[in-house]
Design an enzyme around this catalytic site. Structure first.
Site, short mmCIF file in Angstrom:
data_model
loop_
_atom_site.label_atom_id
_atom_site.label_comp_id
_atom_site.label_asym_id
_atom_site.label_seq_id
_atom_site.Cartn_x
_atom_site.Cartn_y
_atom_site.Cartn_z
N GLU A 159 0.66 -1.16 0.05
CA GLU A 159 -0.03 0.02 -0.04
C GLU A 159 0.92 1.10 0.09
O GLU A 159 0.68 2.25 1.02
CB GLU A 159 -0.85 0.08 1.17
CG GLU A 159 -1.96 -1.14 1.11
CD GLU A 159 -2.77 -1.27 2.36
OE1 GLU A 159 -2.82 -0.63 3.18
OE2 GLU A 159 -3.57 -2.25 2.31
N ASN A 200 1.88 -4.25 -3.64
CA ASN A 200 0.57 -4.73 -3.40
C ASN A 200 -0.37 -3.52 -2.82
O ASN A 200 0.09 -2.71 -1.96
CB ASN A 200 0.44 -5.76 -2.21
CG ASN A 200 -0.86 -6.43 -1.83
OD1 ASN A 200 -1.33 -7.17 -2.93
ND2 ASN A 200 -1.35 -6.53 -0.79
N HIS A 236 -10.52 -5.49 -2.42
CA HIS A 236 -11.68 -5.45 -1.20
C HIS A 236 -12.74 -4.42 -1.99
O HIS A 236 -12.60 -3.10 -1.88
CB HIS A 236 -10.98 -4.62 -0.20
CG HIS A 236 -9.92 -5.44 0.69
ND1 HIS A 236 -10.30 -6.50 1.51
CD2 HIS A 236 -8.64 -5.18 0.78
CE1 HIS A 236 -9.08 -7.08 1.90
NE2 HIS A 236 -8.15 -6.41 1.53
N GLU A 264 -6.36 -10.27 -2.01
CA GLU A 264 -7.15 -10.15 -0.84
C GLU A 264 -8.90 -9.76 -0.87
O GLU A 264 -9.28 -9.16 -0.53
CB GLU A 264 -6.67 -8.88 0.04
CG GLU A 264 -5.30 -8.93 0.33
CD GLU A 264 -4.44 -7.76 1.06
OE1 GLU A 264 -5.43 -7.16 1.82
OE2 GLU A 264 -3.24 -7.51 1.18
N ASP A 266 -12.55 -9.74 -1.06
CA ASP A 266 -13.76 -10.07 -0.49
C ASP A 266 -15.00 -8.96 -1.07
O ASP A 266 -14.22 -8.07 -1.90
CB ASP A 266 -13.75 -9.95 1.09
CG ASP A 266 -12.94 -8.64 1.72
OD1 ASP A 266 -12.96 -7.54 0.90
OD2 ASP A 266 -12.20 -8.76 2.75
#
Length: 483
Positions: A159, A200, A236, A264, A266
């Protein structure tokens, strides 16, 4: 927005988890051919999840994780605040537990992460600027050397970008400028030369200012000969907001010669999740998987957590949740079935499938007693005959219909019951969620409203045994095949 992706600890009692895990084994073994990991491997990709050391105590969770996923990302155990809480004081025990578990299940591991502005111990931020580079290099070297040869990849810098595509002005940027990222990658490569090295970030899935910033950085690093191997797209998502440009965006990074991965995944929903929400989530998951499959250098997809019970979402976004493919009881949701289908598998359910519903444990069929057309009649199991009162159709809207003497009725949870022992009856079709059913790849049939499983009372194998709703447990009296 900035956030902390700390996976939630499972709240299920350990004794119940152990018992449920043992009962799930039969179903998961029987469906190994259609597991996420098996289907992804057939496409030369992986399907992963994230685990914390606390998750390893929940046998229900790990049973699903071991059967379904072939890549593991430690949720917190390799982050700086865990691995080096004090300057020069290292703690690799929690991370080692994750690696040991992964190896025992023939899984690979994505290391997460070496450099991140969050979950950073205070001593790092308190260092004089002229000591930050040395501390960063020492941390990377020590941790990457500890896991040398054991990991598939590292998220080396996590990030690094603001939403406008500029680099975050964190302790590393403030001390070293833009060059800290190249230095971190070179240091990690020197310590673990065979690991794939990634940058990432989140909100870079579509083409926008932030992903443009990442793209420009990647181009620059590669032009400098920096050992960068891949870009991680955290993914996300908010329900219904998977970017339409995701495939094209991943492809442009791939065209630079980089691997790309969904790291990651979701898809959070405002609670309570409706049937329509769950169907949209299924479409979102399928879209992400299809985008990855369409890009040859997309190496795999990882979900952040195993199920809704261990998801980070409710603790970070109050009033939101239900963000994964598995519910609070680690039963598959429509998103799981959609993912299986997107990977080229068959869920055993879906639109307009017709036939007898075979009760696996009893070797009998779901049956409307005496071919009744009276609403409220509780269904049973009976020797299979092929008669109309044993022929059900799973419609595109999720209903299970039966037609007798020209009358079509729906399988129904009596009085919209959501408790164990609720009668399963036939009733006039009304489109409500207590008449909608998910046919899952693990052989269960779950009520959309209740989340409970279609169950033969007392695991009976006798003609006339009644059918009810019950907490899903993986036993054969909750296993069904249609057709």
């Amino acid at each position: 927005m900035p956030y902390r992706r700390i996976l939630a600890r499972s709240r299920r009692p350990v004794a119940l988890a152990v018992a449920t895990a043992a009962m799930l084994t039969v179903a998961q073994t029987a469906t190994a051919a259609t597991t996420l990991r098996g289907l992804a491997e057939a496409q030369n990709r992986y399907f992963g999840t994230a685990l914390t050391d606390g998750n390893l105590n929940n046998s229900t969770l790990t049973n699903v994780a071991g059967a379904q996923f072939d890549m593991v990302t430690p949720g917190n155990e390799m982050k700086w605040d865990t691995t080096e809480p004090s300057n020069g004081g290292y703690n690799f025990g929690p991370g080692d537990q994750i690696v040991t578990w992964a190896k025992s299940h023939n899984d690979r591991v994505r290391g997460h992460n070496l450099v991140w502005h969050s979950q950073l111990p205070g001593w790092v931020s308190s260092l004089p600027s002229n000591q930050v580079q040395g501390a960063m290099e020492a941390h990377i070297t020590t941790e990457a050397t500890h896991y040398k040869g054991q990991l598939y990849a590292w998220d080396v810098v996590n990030e690094p970008f603001n939403e406008d595509g500029s680099l975050r002005q964190d302790v590393f940027f403030n001390a070293m400028g833009t060059g800290y990222i190249a230095d971190a990658l070179r240091t990690a490569h020197a310590a673990d030369p065979n690991a794939k090295l990634y940058l990432n970030d989140y909100n870079i899935e579509g083409q926008n200012a932030k992903s443009n910033g990442m793209y420009n950085l990647a181009q620059s690093l590669l032009a400098q000969g920096v050992p960068l191997n891949g870009i991680g797209f955290e993914s996300h998502f908010i329900l219904g907001q998977v970017p339409s440009s995701m495939q094209a965006n991943m492809q442009r990074f791939a065209d630079l010669g980089l691997d790309v991965a969904v790291t990651e995944l979701d898809d959070r929903i405002t609670l309570p999740a409706s049937s329509a929400n769950l169907q949209q989530q299924a479409a979102d998951y399928a879209a992400v998987v299809k985008d990855c499959l369409a890009v040859s250098r997309c190496v795999g997809v990882s979900q952040w957590g195993v199920g809704d019970a261990d998801s980070w979402i409710p603790g970070t976004f109050p009033g939101q949740g239900a963000a994964t493919m598995y519910d609070q009881n680690y039963q598959p949701k429509p998103a799981y079935n959609a993912t299986v289908t997107a990977l080229g598998g068959s869920t055993g359910g879906g639109g307009s499938t017709t036939g007898e519903l075979h009760a696996v444990g009893a070797g009998k069929c779901l049956d409307v007693p005496n071919s009744s057309t009276t609403g409220g009649t509780q269904v049973q199991i009976y020797s299979c005959s092929g008669a109309a009162n044993q022929v059900f159709t799973h419609t595109s809207s999720g209903q299970l219909t039966v037609t007798e003497a020209g009358t079509t009725l729906c399988l129904d949870a009596n009085a919209k019951g959501t408790t164990n022992g609720t009668k399963v009856i036939i009733w006039s079709c009304n489109g409500q969620t207590n008449q909608q059913w998910n046919l899952n790849a693990n052989g269960t049939i779950t009520g959309v409203q209740s989340g409970l499983c279609l169950d033969v009372n007392g695991a009976s194998t006798a003609n006339g045994a009644l059918v009810q709703l019950w907490t899903c447990n993986g036993q054969s009296n909750q296993q069904w095949t249609l057709g």
